[in-house]
Design an enzyme around this catalytic site. Structure first.
Site: not given
Ligand code: BG6
Length: 475
Positions: A251, A341
């Site tokens: 991400h 987190k």
């Molecule tokens: C996921 C991770 O890919 O993305 C998670 O495995 C994380 O740990 C999540 O919480 C975050 O995604 P979003 O869309 O909730 O920001």
């Protein structure tokens, strides 16, 4: 919301591996329900869930109904009709007979529909099952398209795509035996978020900022992915992964690619993926001593008592990296990447800080005062863009104050016009549009960079610092 020619979509079967898992229940089934309500799915559409739990079709439909009926505004009759789109095949992922039953089942659907339906395989299972699933699928003949014109087969692969460069290459080789690159849809759901899709429009359909989008004007780029939630019930999975692999390799780096890539020339999928990959390939790998001075890792207090987590775990739940891009355009611009987190605030934001103008017609500039503009591009929870700029304060004296120009997505557009990331990604996979899916080049480039950091961390040269839940992370 208007969709282009949904009725022309060809009969399609979505085969969902891991159909009773977390992702299916939290994201996929709700996304399918929304698409169903918007009449965006092909007129002939079926989902076959495949999982280890022993469930009948009826029990699976019951589960689907329960999920759909909890969604805002759902009506009992549409929930019932929606659940009829679902069927279930129980089986262990290594069990040949389960795939034979699956093939028979899909054959019956084809017969009923008098066609050879498109088949979209969605893998949302722990990656250790991929070799078995892919080999069995191949043996069952299910991954072969009926012909060039009819009944395509595609595969959607969820993250994590490997755990390092080597395993990602192995997985790619495995996929490559059954599918061509055009058939493989690697998910990074951040690419499907409206705000992430908007980055290219923001940059390249406006003149305003792009002319200053380079090292002469940009002082730094910061990408932050902060979550208030912890690891909760995913202890076992997360402990083998850690924050950098979980959200950094994908991400955060994908956001970086969108913000730093060159103009792709067109909205064509190949051009956009290539431009994103070029940015990722330019990431300077960190040596061990650079990893020491330019990275930090932390673990929140209490993490080790989560079920599934090793009580002596060295897994990070937070990371901070100062990176750089070896591109003339970005030479010397520090890139701050940070994620974690159980932090004080939940936000995903990209901040571009523009340098002090030179020469500057700014009061007190000689006294060392700096006049910078800051662009805050917020991916979530506020979906907004804010640019700070300097204004003259009313009054006799020439004094400056920083104010914002702001745009808020949710205020600007009606509620129903937003598409959840998974809705967009499922539709795109059905339509055959790979723009918002990660190419093999991008995956390998990002792993190379992440590997350079993890290799140093594994030697324990960067201390793992504890931080209090709800804090700003390790200092
Ligand atoms: C996921 C991770 O890919 O993305 C998670 O495995 C994380 O740990 C999540 O919480 C975050 O995604 P979003 O869309 O909730 O920001």
């Amino acid at each position: 919301m208007e969709f282009e020619r949904p009725n022309e979509r060809k009969p399609t079967i979505l085969i969902m591996f891991g159909a009773t898992g977390d992702l299916a229940t939290r994201k996929l089934i709700p996304a399918l329900f929304h698409l169903f309500r918007k009449k965006a799915l092909p007129p002939l559409f079926q989902v076959v869930g495949f999982s280890r739990s022993f469930l009948t079709d009826e029990a699976f439909r019951g589960m689907v109904s329960e999920i759909a009926s909890r969604l805002p505004g759902s009506q009992p009759e549409e929930v019932r009709t929606f659940s009829q789109l679902f069927a279930y095949q129980a089986g262990r992922f290594e069990e040949v007979e389960a795939y034979q039953s699956l093939a028979r089942r899909l054959g019956l659907v084809d017969k009923e529909w008098r066609t050879c339906a498109n088949k979209l395989f969605h893998l949302s299972v722990p990656p250790r099952y991929y070799p078995d699933i892919l080999a069995r699928l191949s043996d069952s003949g299910l991954t072969k398209p009926c012909s060039d014109k009819e009944g395509w087969t595609r595969v959607i692969v969820e993250k994590p795509f490997g755990k390092d460069l080597k395993s990602a290459q192995e997985l790619d080789a495995l996929l490559g035996k059954l599918f061509r690159e055009e058939q493989v849809y690697r998910i990074d759901h951040y690419l499907g978020k409206e705000t992430a899709q908007n980055v290219l429009v923001f940059r390249f359909s406006n003149r305003l900022f792009e002319d200053s989008w380079h090292r002469d004007s940009v002082e730094s780029i910061a990408i932050q992915l902060f979550e208030t939630e912890g690891v909760e019930s995913r202890g076992e999975f997360y402990d083998g992964v850690g924050a950098l692999r979980d959200v950094g390799q994908n991400h955060v780096l994908q956001l970086l690619a969108l913000f730093t890539m060159e103009h792709p020339g067109s909205f064509d999928a190949v051009a956009i993926r290539r431009a994103r990959a070029a940015a990722l390939k330019a990431l300077s790998l960190l040596t061990e001593s650079e990893a020491v001075s330019r990275t930090a890792r932390g673990q929140y207090e209490g993490y080790r008592s989560i079920t599934g987590v090793d009580p002596r775990s060295q897994t990070e739940t937070y990371f901070r990296i100062t990176g750089a891009l070896a591109l003339p355009k970005w030479q010397g611009v520090p890139i701050f990447l940070e994620g974690g987190k159980r932090l004080a605030e939940a936000k995903v934001e990209v901040t571009m800080t523009f340098s002090h103008p030179s020469p500057c017609l700014c009061p007190r500039a000689e006294a060392g005062e700096h006049y910078k503009n800051v662009l805050r591009y917020q991916i979530q929870p506020h979906e907004s863009v804010k640019a700070s700029f300097w204004v003259k304060k009313p009054g006799v004296k020439l004094e400056l104050e920083e104010r914002d120009l702001a745009f808020d997505y949710k205020h600007a557009f009606p509620e129903g016009s937003f598409l959840d990331a998974y809705e967009k990604l499922i539709l795109d996979a059905i339509e055959g549009d790979q723009t918002l899916f990660v190419s093999t080049e991008e995956i390998m480039a990002s792993w190379k960079f992440i590997d350079s950091i993890i290799t140093a961390w594994q030697k324990d040269v960067v201390p793992l610092t504890a931080y209090a839940p709800g804090s700003i992370g390790p200092s």
